[in-house]
Design an enzyme around this catalytic site. Structure first.
Site, PDB file in Angstrom:
ATOM      1  N   ARG A 112       0.805  -1.229   0.000  1.00 11.30           N
ATOM      2  CA  ARG A 112       0.000   0.000   0.000  1.00 11.30           C
ATOM      3  C   ARG A 112       0.835   1.276   0.000  1.00 11.30           C
ATOM      4  NH1 ARG A 112      -2.394  -3.730  -1.203  1.00 11.30           N
ATOM      5  NH2 ARG A 112      -4.248  -4.641  -0.272  1.00 11.30           N
ATOM      6  N   SER A 132     -10.735   0.473   4.034  1.00  5.47           N
ATOM      7  CA  SER A 132     -10.041  -0.134   5.174  1.00  5.47           C
ATOM      8  C   SER A 132      -9.354   0.950   5.999  1.00  5.47           C
ATOM      9  CB  SER A 132      -9.000  -1.136   4.695  1.00  5.47           C
ATOM     10  OG  SER A 132      -9.614  -2.215   4.023  1.00  5.47           O
ATOM     11  N   GLU A 167      -4.347   2.846   7.155  1.00  5.04           N
ATOM     12  CA  GLU A 167      -4.260   2.791   5.691  1.00  5.04           C
ATOM     13  C   GLU A 167      -4.946   4.016   5.114  1.00  5.04           C
ATOM     14  OE1 GLU A 167      -6.104  -0.011   2.175  1.00  5.04           O
ATOM     15  OE2 GLU A 167      -4.965  -0.992   3.771  1.00  5.04           O
TER      16      GLU A 167
END
EC number: 1.3.1.98
Length: 306
Positions: free
Chosen positions: A174, A224, A294
């Site tokens: 990510r 998320s 995130e």
């Protein structure tokens, strides 16, 4: 700010607004105003926008479709640039796909599936724009952007435009080089895919959509909240702590998935932030695990691309 707005409008860079509520542009539907909000309708106009920003030494940031983004109730100082119409070109040449940063990631996945191109099935349930996905190495179901990206065209604050290869992007979970080491704006991406069976691709994407529908909320959310602290999973930690459904103000931990916070209709960014802190404290106290977000949290100053 009025003079800068006048300069942007005089250069016809696209839509220009003052004090635009970012709750209108984030998937969780919270966030205060941007001092200046610009929607350039071409790459050249985006480059001109950045030139004006740099000349006036203004803070800036980019958003796509506003997923994975939590903007404070106080809003954002400086200029927020939204990549949408005019930045959503798509060209498919065999198994090579060139696409603008403003193109919907989900729509792209569906379009490629119908063409019988395989490799993008993982993206069928990921909200947001191509630019944001490339910027943060979006992924699901065991794959991510790093598996399919050949190169990305990037605008840097000094006006330079470069093609960065997959290797140049320095992808990891990510993250990419654009988040810290070389802040820049994704303009376009080139993906390399494989020929596949349309029926098999369609079945795989349907399976992912069904999984998403059954396990993730449909109410406004930001995606998320935490990166998974592998081998553990943030959602499982919250579930084991009995926090599914727990609320602060109008923000609630989803009853479907413990790593999602939903807006029940009255949430403020402060509610979401308080809930994030409570979740972090719980994981640390119960499991000795420090969770890292995130979702990108944007306070009253910002710089970057999301």
């Amino acid at each position: 700010m009025e003079k800068i707005i006048e300069e942007l409008r005089a250069n016809e860079v696209g839509k220009v607004k003052a004090n635009e509520p970012l709750s209108n542009h984030t998937t969780i539907k919270v966030g205060g105003p941007a001092d200046i909000f610009v929607e350039p309708d071409s790459i050249d106009k985006l480059i001109k926008t950045m030139e004006i920003i740099q000349k006036n030494k203004l803070p800036w940031r980019v958003i796509g479709r506003g997923s994975n983004l939590l903007v404070s109730d106080e809003g954002i100082v400086g200029v927020v640039i939204k990549l949408a119409k005019g930045m959503d070109n798509l060209d498919i040449d065999g198994t090579t796909v060139r696409v603008g940063a403003g193109y919907s990631f989900i729509v792209l996945a569906n379009a490629l599936g119908r063409k019988g191109l395989s490799g993008f099935e993982f993206a069928g349930g990921i909200p947001g724009s191509v630019g944001g996905a490339v910027y943060m190495n979006a992924g699901a179901h065991g794959s991510d952007v790093s598996k399919v990206l050949e190169k990305a065209r990037v605008l840097f604050p000094d006006g330079a435009v470069e093609w960065l290869t997959n290797e140049d992007m320095e992808y990891s979970y990510r993250t990419s080089i654009l988040q810290k080491k070389r802040p820049g704006i994704v303009l376009e991406a080139v993906f390399n895919l494989q020929e596949g069976d349309r029926d098999i691709i369609a079945a795989e994407m349907k399976k992912h959509r069904t999984y998403r529908r059954d396990t993730q909320p449909v109410k406004p959310c930001c995606g998320s909240v935490f990166r998974n602290p592998l081998p553990e999973h943030a959602g499982k930690l919250m579930q084991d702590a009995g926090l599914k459904g727990y609320s602060i103000g109008g923000a609630q931990i989803s009853e479907l998935h413990g790593n999602f916070i939903v807006n029940n209709g009255t949430a403020k960014a402060a509610d979401v932030l308080a809930l994030i802190e409570y979740m972090k404290e719980t994981a640390l106290e119960r499991n000795g695990i420090e969770l890292h977000t995130e979702v990108e949290i944007v306070e009253r100053k910002a710089k970057g691309n999301a």
